[in-house]
Motif scaffolding. Sequence first.
Motif, PDB file in Angstrom:
ATOM      1  N   ASP A  57      28.568  59.276  35.989  1.00 47.70           N
ATOM      2  CA  ASP A  57      29.997  59.420  36.264  1.00 47.70           C
ATOM      3  C   ASP A  57      30.509  58.255  37.105  1.00 47.70           C
ATOM      4  O   ASP A  57      31.622  57.757  36.891  1.00 47.70           O
ATOM      5  N   THR A  58      29.694  57.821  38.057  1.00 49.54           N
ATOM      6  CA  THR A  58      30.053  56.632  38.847  1.00 49.54           C
ATOM      7  C   THR A  58      30.082  55.400  37.945  1.00 49.54           C
ATOM      8  O   THR A  58      30.998  54.579  38.030  1.00 49.54           O
ATOM      9  N   ALA A  59      29.083  55.270  37.087  1.00 45.31           N
ATOM     10  CA  ALA A  59      29.035  54.125  36.169  1.00 45.31           C
ATOM     11  C   ALA A  59      30.267  54.103  35.273  1.00 45.31           C
ATOM     12  O   ALA A  59      30.865  53.042  35.041  1.00 45.31           O
ATOM     13  N   ASN A  60      30.678  55.257  34.776  1.00 44.89           N
ATOM     14  CA  ASN A  60      31.869  55.327  33.928  1.00 44.89           C
ATOM     15  C   ASN A  60      33.101  54.827  34.672  1.00 44.89           C
ATOM     16  O   ASN A  60      33.932  54.093  34.116  1.00 44.89           O
ATOM     17  N   ALA A  61      33.227  55.245  35.940  1.00 44.89           N
ATOM     18  CA  ALA A  61      34.396  54.859  36.733  1.00 44.89           C
ATOM     19  C   ALA A  61      34.412  53.361  36.988  1.00 44.89           C
ATOM     20  O   ALA A  61      35.448  52.698  36.850  1.00 44.89           O
ATOM     21  N   VAL A  62      33.264  52.801  37.368  1.00 45.85           N
ATOM     22  CA  VAL A  62      33.185  51.368  37.645  1.00 45.85           C
ATOM     23  C   VAL A  62      33.461  50.567  36.385  1.00 45.85           C
ATOM     24  O   VAL A  62      34.220  49.585  36.387  1.00 45.85           O
ATOM     25  N   LEU A  63      32.862  50.976  35.273  1.00 48.38           N
ATOM     26  CA  LEU A  63      33.075  50.257  34.014  1.00 48.38           C
ATOM     27  C   LEU A  63      34.522  50.342  33.558  1.00 48.38           C
ATOM     28  O   LEU A  63      35.038  49.404  32.928  1.00 48.38           O
ATOM     29  N   CYS A  64      35.184  51.459  33.858  1.00 54.39           N
ATOM     30  CA  CYS A  64      36.602  51.577  33.526  1.00 54.39           C
ATOM     31  C   CYS A  64      37.411  50.479  34.214  1.00 54.39           C
ATOM     32  O   CYS A  64      38.275  49.843  33.596  1.00 54.39           O
ATOM     33  N   LEU A  65      37.112  50.227  35.498  1.00 56.89           N
ATOM     34  CA  LEU A  65      37.799  49.159  36.223  1.00 56.89           C
ATOM     35  C   LEU A  65      37.395  47.787  35.694  1.00 56.89           C
ATOM     36  O   LEU A  65      38.232  46.905  35.495  1.00 56.89           O
ATOM     37  N   PHE A  66      36.098  47.610  35.448  1.00 53.42           N
ATOM     38  CA  PHE A  66      35.614  46.321  34.952  1.00 53.42           C
ATOM     39  C   PHE A  66      36.269  45.963  33.606  1.00 53.42           C
ATOM     40  O   PHE A  66      36.658  44.812  33.377  1.00 53.42           O
ATOM     41  N   LYS A  67      36.388  46.943  32.713  1.00 50.76           N
ATOM     42  CA  LYS A  67      36.972  46.677  31.400  1.00 50.76           C
ATOM     43  C   LYS A  67      38.430  46.240  31.531  1.00 50.76           C
ATOM     44  O   LYS A  67      38.900  45.364  30.793  1.00 50.76           O
ATOM     45  N   GLN A  68      39.152  46.852  32.482  1.00 50.01           N
ATOM     46  CA  GLN A  68      40.539  46.439  32.693  1.00 50.01           C
ATOM     47  C   GLN A  68      40.602  45.022  33.273  1.00 50.01           C
ATOM     48  O   GLN A  68      41.487  44.243  32.923  1.00 50.01           O
ATOM     49  N   MET A  69      39.655  44.692  34.138  1.00 53.82           N
ATOM     50  CA  MET A  69      39.635  43.362  34.729  1.00 53.82           C
ATOM     51  C   MET A  69      39.288  42.276  33.717  1.00 53.82           C
ATOM     52  O   MET A  69      39.759  41.139  33.823  1.00 53.82           O
ATOM     53  N   GLU A  70      38.446  42.630  32.758  1.00 50.53           N
ATOM     54  CA  GLU A  70      37.969  41.632  31.806  1.00 50.53           C
ATOM     55  C   GLU A  70      38.801  41.548  30.535  1.00 50.53           C
ATOM     56  O   GLU A  70      38.508  40.740  29.659  1.00 50.53           O
ATOM     57  N   ALA A  71      39.840  42.384  30.435  1.00 58.15           N
ATOM     58  CA  ALA A  71      40.715  42.306  29.261  1.00 58.15           C
ATOM     59  C   ALA A  71      41.443  40.969  29.225  1.00 58.15           C
ATOM     60  O   ALA A  71      41.663  40.332  30.261  1.00 58.15           O
ATOM     61  N   SER A  72      41.804  40.524  28.042  1.00 57.00           N
ATOM     62  CA  SER A  72      42.523  39.262  27.904  1.00 57.00           C
ATOM     63  C   SER A  72      43.851  39.325  28.659  1.00 57.00           C
ATOM     64  O   SER A  72      44.600  40.293  28.535  1.00 57.00           O
ATOM     65  N   ASN A  73      44.125  38.284  29.464  1.00 59.94           N
ATOM     66  CA  ASN A  73      45.357  38.221  30.264  1.00 59.94           C
ATOM     67  C   ASN A  73      45.548  39.477  31.112  1.00 59.94           C
ATOM     68  O   ASN A  73      46.644  40.034  31.211  1.00 59.94           O
ATOM     69  N   SER A  74      44.467  39.931  31.714  1.00 64.32           N
ATOM     70  CA  SER A  74      44.465  41.184  32.480  1.00 64.32           C
ATOM     71  C   SER A  74      45.460  41.154  33.636  1.00 64.32           C
ATOM     72  O   SER A  74      45.322  40.339  34.553  1.00 64.32           O
ATOM     73  N   PRO A  75      46.457  42.052  33.657  1.00 61.80           N
ATOM     74  CA  PRO A  75      47.363  42.106  34.810  1.00 61.80           C
ATOM     75  C   PRO A  75      46.649  42.575  36.071  1.00 61.80           C
ATOM     76  O   PRO A  75      47.004  42.154  37.178  1.00 61.80           O
ATOM     77  N   LEU A  76      45.638  43.431  35.914  1.00 63.10           N
ATOM     78  CA  LEU A  76      44.891  43.894  37.090  1.00 63.10           C
ATOM     79  C   LEU A  76      44.134  42.744  37.731  1.00 63.10           C
ATOM     80  O   LEU A  76      44.164  42.565  38.960  1.00 63.10           O
ATOM     81  N   ARG A  77      43.440  41.937  36.914  1.00 61.52           N
ATOM     82  CA  ARG A  77      42.668  40.814  37.459  1.00 61.52           C
ATOM     83  C   ARG A  77      43.571  39.792  38.138  1.00 61.52           C
ATOM     84  O   ARG A  77      43.183  39.179  39.140  1.00 61.52           O
ATOM     85  N   SER A  78      44.789  39.612  37.634  1.00 64.79           N
ATOM     86  CA  SER A  78      45.695  38.633  38.243  1.00 64.79           C
ATOM     87  C   SER A  78      46.119  39.046  39.646  1.00 64.79           C
ATOM     88  O   SER A  78      46.563  38.212  40.426  1.00 64.79           O
ATOM     89  N   ILE A  79      45.940  40.329  39.986  1.00 68.31           N
ATOM     90  CA  ILE A  79      46.319  40.825  41.316  1.00 68.31           C
ATOM     91  C   ILE A  79      45.101  40.964  42.224  1.00 68.31           C
ATOM     92  O   ILE A  79      45.096  40.484  43.360  1.00 68.31           O
ATOM     93  N   VAL A  80      44.050  41.617  41.731  1.00 67.15           N
ATOM     94  CA  VAL A  80      42.905  41.939  42.592  1.00 67.15           C
ATOM     95  C   VAL A  80      41.674  41.088  42.301  1.00 67.15           C
ATOM     96  O   VAL A  80      40.659  41.212  43.011  1.00 67.15           O
ATOM     97  N   GLY A  81      41.720  40.249  41.285  1.00 67.70           N
ATOM     98  CA  GLY A  81      40.530  39.486  40.932  1.00 67.70           C
ATOM     99  C   GLY A  81      39.523  40.370  40.212  1.00 67.70           C
ATOM    100  O   GLY A  81      39.888  41.267  39.453  1.00 67.70           O
ATOM    101  N   ARG A  82      38.225  40.140  40.469  1.00 67.92           N
ATOM    102  CA  ARG A  82      37.170  40.886  39.778  1.00 67.92           C
ATOM    103  C   ARG A  82      36.380  41.789  40.732  1.00 67.92           C
ATOM    104  O   ARG A  82      35.344  42.329  40.358  1.00 67.92           O
TER     105      ARG A  82
END
Length: 352
Positions: A81-106
């Motif tokens: 369950d922890t892995a699912n949560a972390v990967l959910c954030l990672f996938k958003q960060m690694e998406a093309s032109n990620s708006p999340l990554r542009s704010i918080v980085g990786r």
Amino acid sequence: MGELLGNFRDRISPVLVGEPQWQRMLACCSRLPIELGALPFGFELPMHERQPIADMGVSMTSNSRTTRFFEEVEQSDETKDTANAVLCLFKQMEASNSPLRSIVGRKVMLEYDTGPDVYSPTVRPGMFLRPGERPILGAGGQTQDVRTIVDALVAAAGWEWKEREWKNVERAYLSQPEDTRTDSFGVFPSRPRSIRLAVMGFKTNQEIRDYLVSIGWPGQVSAVESVMSQFKERADIVRTGFNIDVLEQGIGPTLGLTLIVKQRYTKDSRYWLDGLTDWDPFLDALGHEKIVVQEKLEELARWVSKPTVLFAKSGRFVLLRGIHHIKLVVSNGQLSKVKAYVFMVLSGALKL
């Protein structure tokens, strides 16, 4: 990570972290990859508790070996369950032109509850994001950035979206005066639901009072002012920050208070790397509070140290130790808790 942490037992006072607690931390870290040792990790130390207990915090980044680790865990481990949560954030960060990554980085930070009454491998850690790439400043111009981060954390926690909760987060942001910043956003999936906001940079008592009234904090503002007044008499406090819990029905009654002394005030993003004496004025002021365990305070003062060179099979490393921040918790009209957040970080030694 557990094997790495085990090497530092002699550098961590049993007054701060007792042996049963230490063993729970090692068990917790045994499920984490050693690469996390290259980023800051550390402990939440309750200075008001005589019992030597602590929680554990680690940092990680997407697009690294850590991603592959959690992908493997997701398939088989009891902590999936922890892995699912972390990967959910990672996938958003690694998406093309990620708006999340542009704010918080990786970067993602996890806080594990390892106390005797709560620790279990299946208890999900708190998750925090910091707007390091594009700081979120007061004066109301970055509502969409706030929404992007909150959306990401709510999805990672596996919660349903609640419009009233978002409106309260939005209100907390829009109430911030100019020259303040929302320093971090967090959720605790295994605790009662809330969005934790750290809002930093308040300069005056009037700013503080106006903000707490504007967001509808249900506690006693006079109690906050009383605590601040006591510390201002003992140290040169130049800025103030708050930790608030945003709920669907409003703002939670408990308030975290962070007071910044002149010696530590800087706008440098590496503010948490202290000079050896930067914390002395605040620790001296803290020593006057009856709620604080003096033996722990003495050990906390020893925590900040010069960089130490360590030798390993793979070469030399430098160990840095310091205090990230200290939180004064105001609830029920008084100072009820004091928590110190200390860090360790390993870096490669420079070749001479």
